[in-house]
Design an enzyme around this catalytic site. Structure first.
Site, PDB file in Angstrom:
ATOM      1  N   LEU A  51      71.566  -3.485 -14.560  1.00 29.17           N
ATOM      2  CA  LEU A  51      71.707  -3.558 -12.539  1.00 29.17           C
ATOM      3  C   LEU A  51      72.612  -4.523 -12.410  1.00 29.17           C
ATOM      4  CD1 LEU A  51      69.241  -2.365 -11.747  1.00 29.17           C
ATOM      5  CD2 LEU A  51      70.756  -0.793 -12.459  1.00 29.17           C
ATOM      6  N   ALA A  91      64.608  -4.405 -20.626  1.00 34.21           N
ATOM      7  CA  ALA A  91      63.665  -6.168 -19.537  1.00 34.21           C
ATOM      8  C   ALA A  91      64.430  -5.751 -18.359  1.00 34.21           C
ATOM      9  CB  ALA A  91      64.091  -7.656 -20.467  1.00 34.21           C
ATOM     10  N   GLY A  92      63.701  -6.609 -17.809  1.00 31.48           N
ATOM     11  CA  GLY A  92      63.956  -6.277 -16.207  1.00 31.48           C
ATOM     12  C   GLY A  92      65.117  -5.288 -15.593  1.00 31.48           C
ATOM     13  N   ASP A  93      66.058  -5.546 -15.230  1.00 27.23           N
ATOM     14  CA  ASP A  93      67.198  -4.830 -14.471  1.00 27.23           C
ATOM     15  C   ASP A  93      67.815  -4.134 -16.330  1.00 27.23           C
ATOM     16  OD1 ASP A  93      68.736  -6.752 -14.671  1.00 27.23           O
ATOM     17  OD2 ASP A  93      70.183  -6.599 -13.315  1.00 27.23           O
ATOM     18  N   GLU A  94      67.855  -4.897 -16.867  1.00 29.44           N
ATOM     19  CA  GLU A  94      68.638  -4.273 -18.262  1.00 29.44           C
ATOM     20  C   GLU A  94      68.111  -2.592 -18.984  1.00 29.44           C
ATOM     21  OE1 GLU A  94      70.789  -6.705 -21.181  1.00 29.44           O
ATOM     22  OE2 GLU A  94      69.196  -6.383 -22.143  1.00 29.44           O
TER      23      GLU A  94
END
Length: 178
Positions: A51, A91-94
């Site tokens: 994102l 992970a995170g926004d991945e």
């Protein structure tokens, strides 16, 4: 005891926030699918989605808003998946999407391109977080197996390289070419 074991297994293979499969699940499922695809001489595609400007959402609206956005994004993208496709939060926004495509390289490009267009169209629809309407964009990298990788690690690495190429070039999507 059996329910506890099932819950722990689920927690080990899924993301706690989105309930999507995690990297461990994705790699395991992709390894099995690659073996099956080799035997059938089929192909598979891996999409990595990152994102754009997600940090800005967390910084301006707070982490709860960011979490809400990730959950909505995951739900929206999951609704696009065909049976057998796997969408995972890495992970995170991945995020990653693993899909079995087709027999020929040209047909695989068509399937991958169609899914990429569908994903990008869905991403372009605003998400609602509290009182805010947020327009989300993403950078997408695609790698195809067996042409651009013959194992899961290379497939992920090549899709990651394609995603960062798309991000640097200011484009939504890029297919890895070796």
């Amino acid at each position: 005891r059996q329910q506890i074991e099932l819950r722990l297994k689920h927690e080990a293979l899924h993301d706690a926030l989105t309930n999507l499969p995690n990297r461990v699940y994705l790699e395991s499922r992709a390894n099995l699918a690659l073996e099956e695809a080799r035997q059938r001489q089929d192909t598979v595609a891996l999409f990595l989605l990152d994102l754009d400007r997600f940090k800005e959402v967390n910084d301006t609206l707070g982490h709860h808003a960011g979490d809400d956005l990730l959950i909505q994004f995951a739900d929206r993208m999951s609704a696009l998946m065909r049976p057998g496709d796997v969408m995972a939060r890495l992970a995170g926004d991945e995020f990653a999407i693993f899909t079995e495509a087709s027999e020929s390289e040209g047909a695989c490009h068509d399937v991958a391109g169609g899914l990429a267009r569908l994903v990008l169209r869905e991403i372009s629809r605003p998400l609602h977080v509290g009182e805010h309407e947020i327009e989300v964009t993403a950078s997408v990298g695609v790698a195809l197996c067996p042409w651009q990788a013959d194992n899961v690690i290379d497939l992920i690495r090549n899709a990651d390289a394609a995603m960062y190429h798309a991000k640097r070039a200011g484009r939504s999507c890029h297919v890895f070419y070796s």
